[in-house]
Design an enzyme around this catalytic site. Structure first.
Site, PDB file in Angstrom:
ATOM      1  N   ASP A   1      -5.848   2.502  -3.301  1.00 45.89           N
ATOM      2  CA  ASP A   1      -7.095   2.451  -2.523  1.00 45.89           C
ATOM      3  C   ASP A   1      -7.310   3.699  -1.676  1.00 45.89           C
ATOM      4  O   ASP A   1      -8.342   3.830  -1.026  1.00 45.89           O
ATOM      5  CB  ASP A   1      -7.181   1.177  -1.664  1.00 45.89           C
ATOM      6  CG  ASP A   1      -6.067   1.056  -0.630  1.00 45.89           C
ATOM      7  OD1 ASP A   1      -5.224   1.967  -0.544  1.00 45.89           O
ATOM      8  OD2 ASP A   1      -6.037   0.035   0.085  1.00 45.89           O
TER       9      ASP A   1
ATOM     10  N   ASP B   1      -1.038   1.567  -3.976  1.00 44.98           N
ATOM     11  CA  ASP B   1      -1.905   0.501  -4.492  1.00 44.98           C
ATOM     12  C   ASP B   1      -3.279   1.004  -4.903  1.00 44.98           C
ATOM     13  O   ASP B   1      -4.145   0.213  -5.263  1.00 44.98           O
ATOM     14  CB  ASP B   1      -2.013  -0.647  -3.486  1.00 44.98           C
ATOM     15  CG  ASP B   1      -2.898  -0.337  -2.293  1.00 44.98           C
ATOM     16  OD1 ASP B   1      -2.985   0.846  -1.915  1.00 44.98           O
ATOM     17  OD2 ASP B   1      -3.498  -1.273  -1.734  1.00 44.98           O
TER      18      ASP B   1
ATOM     19  N   SER C   1       0.811  -1.215   0.000  1.00 51.22           N
ATOM     20  CA  SER C   1       0.000   0.000   0.000  1.00 51.22           C
ATOM     21  C   SER C   1       0.849   1.272   0.000  1.00 51.22           C
ATOM     22  O   SER C   1       1.596   1.529  -0.924  1.00 51.22           O
ATOM     23  CB  SER C   1      -0.972  -0.040   1.180  1.00 51.22           C
ATOM     24  OG  SER C   1      -1.930   0.970   1.098  1.00 51.22           O
TER      25      SER C   1
ATOM     26  N   ASP D   1      -2.472   6.520  -3.572  1.00 52.29           N
ATOM     27  CA  ASP D   1      -1.297   5.907  -2.960  1.00 52.29           C
ATOM     28  C   ASP D   1      -0.813   4.758  -3.831  1.00 52.29           C
ATOM     29  O   ASP D   1      -1.350   4.504  -4.914  1.00 52.29           O
ATOM     30  CB  ASP D   1      -1.594   5.464  -1.520  1.00 52.29           C
ATOM     31  CG  ASP D   1      -2.569   4.300  -1.449  1.00 52.29           C
ATOM     32  OD1 ASP D   1      -3.327   4.104  -2.415  1.00 52.29           O
ATOM     33  OD2 ASP D   1      -2.574   3.588  -0.423  1.00 52.29           O
TER      34      ASP D   1
END
Length: 447
Positions: free
Chosen positions: A246, A244, A103, A242
């Site tokens: 999400d 990833d 992430s 960000d």
């Protein structure tokens, strides 16, 4: 979450690459264990996607080998946002989707997280079953039962179309000038295309991943580059995702940051006014007091979950709600998709701006944030510093000083060895003084 888990945290398994459990050996065994648990009911298909960090190649290959040994067929998605993997897991009718990502963490961290066949986080009982399988010796199915791997060439295109379908078909982004920061992460080849295909004029940054620069001085956790670019480009607003994809943080045309609390308020108010909101709006213990007050003024109910999108989702389901999120920008719009999605959340905000003919700067005025400061104190090792008498005493003293004019929150991070110290209140100077005092006490206690 139960406390008897050895490997799973609040969001899958995460750590520093090369250190247990993020090693090729463990991830090979993890792939096998997942296959052991999920290879049933005549379905044996697993999707694997990843972000852009260099270790993704290694961990993807290890997972693939373990899954194949358990007889699972694998579909490789390549670099793909976490919410995109959730969506494709549903459309492929796969047993599960696996995300190789840490992430918003730096490139030297990585992790493995999972989606069920419904595109939601794995149920607790499945995670516990995987942990139990990890304790057993690894075996390999007969050669004629080994799983095969195949790459999905049109994964990005499928997800782009899904994102575009999340706003009304009569709306477009014609006339909007936007800056999008993809954090050199998994949205680098997707977010600009979504926005351009909907008609916006785009200036992109953070779209040149090299395996090492994910989240580095860019993206939703460090939006300063986006603020600068919005002003330089004279853009209508900026969008920061960000690594990833999400999380979402936005920037208005004046260069001011618009965080997850403010974005959640804008989406909730628009849904409420259109009579499309069901159930309470869910925030977390970290959500700004200003969000709670603004929603209640508009006639909406607000509830707080523990920090973490998993807990926001649990409360949404329990109360049959549609909207929830965190200050960090992890927003969940269950009337559009099954998990937090930065691109889809951004599109909801852009659609509101177009429908109401107002700027993001003007729309956010409906919510006044309390001064809030969040500081992280890194721990040399995992320990329950919050139970130390000196820390407890300092916490009670700060709460007494704020009385009913603010809040104090100390909590251990679920993903990193950190203590998060948050103070908010009406008086900015008092908030600053109290947070410095608490940080000092926590550091002293750790030392």
């Amino acid at each position: 979450m139960g406390n008897n888990r050895k490997f799973f945290g609040t969001d899958g398994i995460r750590g520093k690459v090369g250190e247990s459990p993020i090693t090729p050996e463990f991830v090979l065994k993890l792939g096998w264990a997942i296959g052991q648990v999920l290879n049933r009911e005549g379905r044996n298909r697993i999707l694997i996607g990843k972000d852009t960090r260099i270790s993704g190649y290694m961990l993807e290959s290890a997972l693939e080998a373990g899954l194949s040994a358990a007889g699972m067929h694998i579909r490789l998605l390549g670099p793909m946002p976490t919410p995109g993997i959730a969506y494709l897991t549903r459309t492929f009718h796969a047993n599960a989707g696996i995300v190789v990502s840490a992430s918003h963490n730096p490139f030297y961290d990585n992790g493995i997280k999972f989606f069920s066949s419904d595109g939601e986080k794995l149920p607790d009982e499945v995670e516990l079953a995987i942990e139990a399988a990890l304790e057993r010796p690894m075996t390999t199915v007969a050669s004629d039962q080994l799983g095969k791997a195949k790459r999905v060439d049109d994964a990005a295109g499928r997800y782009i179309e899904f994102c575009k379908s999340s706003i009304p078909s009569h709306l477009n982004l014609d006339g909007m000038k936007l800056v999008v920061d993809c954090a050199h992460g998994a949205t680098y080849h997707i977010a600009p295309s979504v926005l351009q295909e909907l008609g916006a004029q785009i200036h992109s940054i953070g779209t040149a991943p090299d395996g090492l620069n994910i989240n580095q001085d860019c993206g939703a956790t460090q939006p300063q580059a986006l603020q600068k670019a919005v002003l330089e480009q004279k853009a209508d607003m900026g969008i920061a995702l960000d690594g990833d994809g999400d999380r979402l943080i936005m920037v208005d045309h004046t260069g001011d940051i618009v965080d997850g609390d403010e974005l959640l308020f804008l989406i909730a108010r628009a849904r409420h006014q259109a009579l499309q909101l069901r159930g309470p709006v869910i925030g977390t213990l970290m959500s700004n007091l200003g969000l709670e007050q603004a929603l209640e003024r508009e006639g909406m109910t607000f509830l707080r979950a523990n920090v973490g999108d998993r807990y926001v989702m649990e409360l949404l389901k329990r109360h049959k709600g549609l909207l929830g999120g965190e200050s960090s920008g992890h927003l969940i719009c269950l009337d559009r998709t099954t998990t937090g999605d930065g691109i889809i959340s951004a599109l909801q905000v852009l659609a509101i701006c177009q429908q109401e003919g107002k700027s993001l700067h003007d729309l956010k005025q409906g919510m006044q944030k309390y001064p809030q400061i969040l500081r992280n104190v890194r721990l040399p090792k995992k320990c329950d510093v919050l139970s130390f008498p000196a820390v407890q005493q300092a916490l009670k003293a700060a709460e007494a000083e704020l009385a009913d004019k603010g809040r104090v929150l100390l909590r251990l991070s679920g993903t990193e060895p950190l203590v998060r110290v948050m103070v908010e209140g009406e008086n900015a100077a008092l908030v600053e003084r109290l947070v410095e005092q608490l940080v000092g006490v926590v550091k002293e206690a750790v030392d």
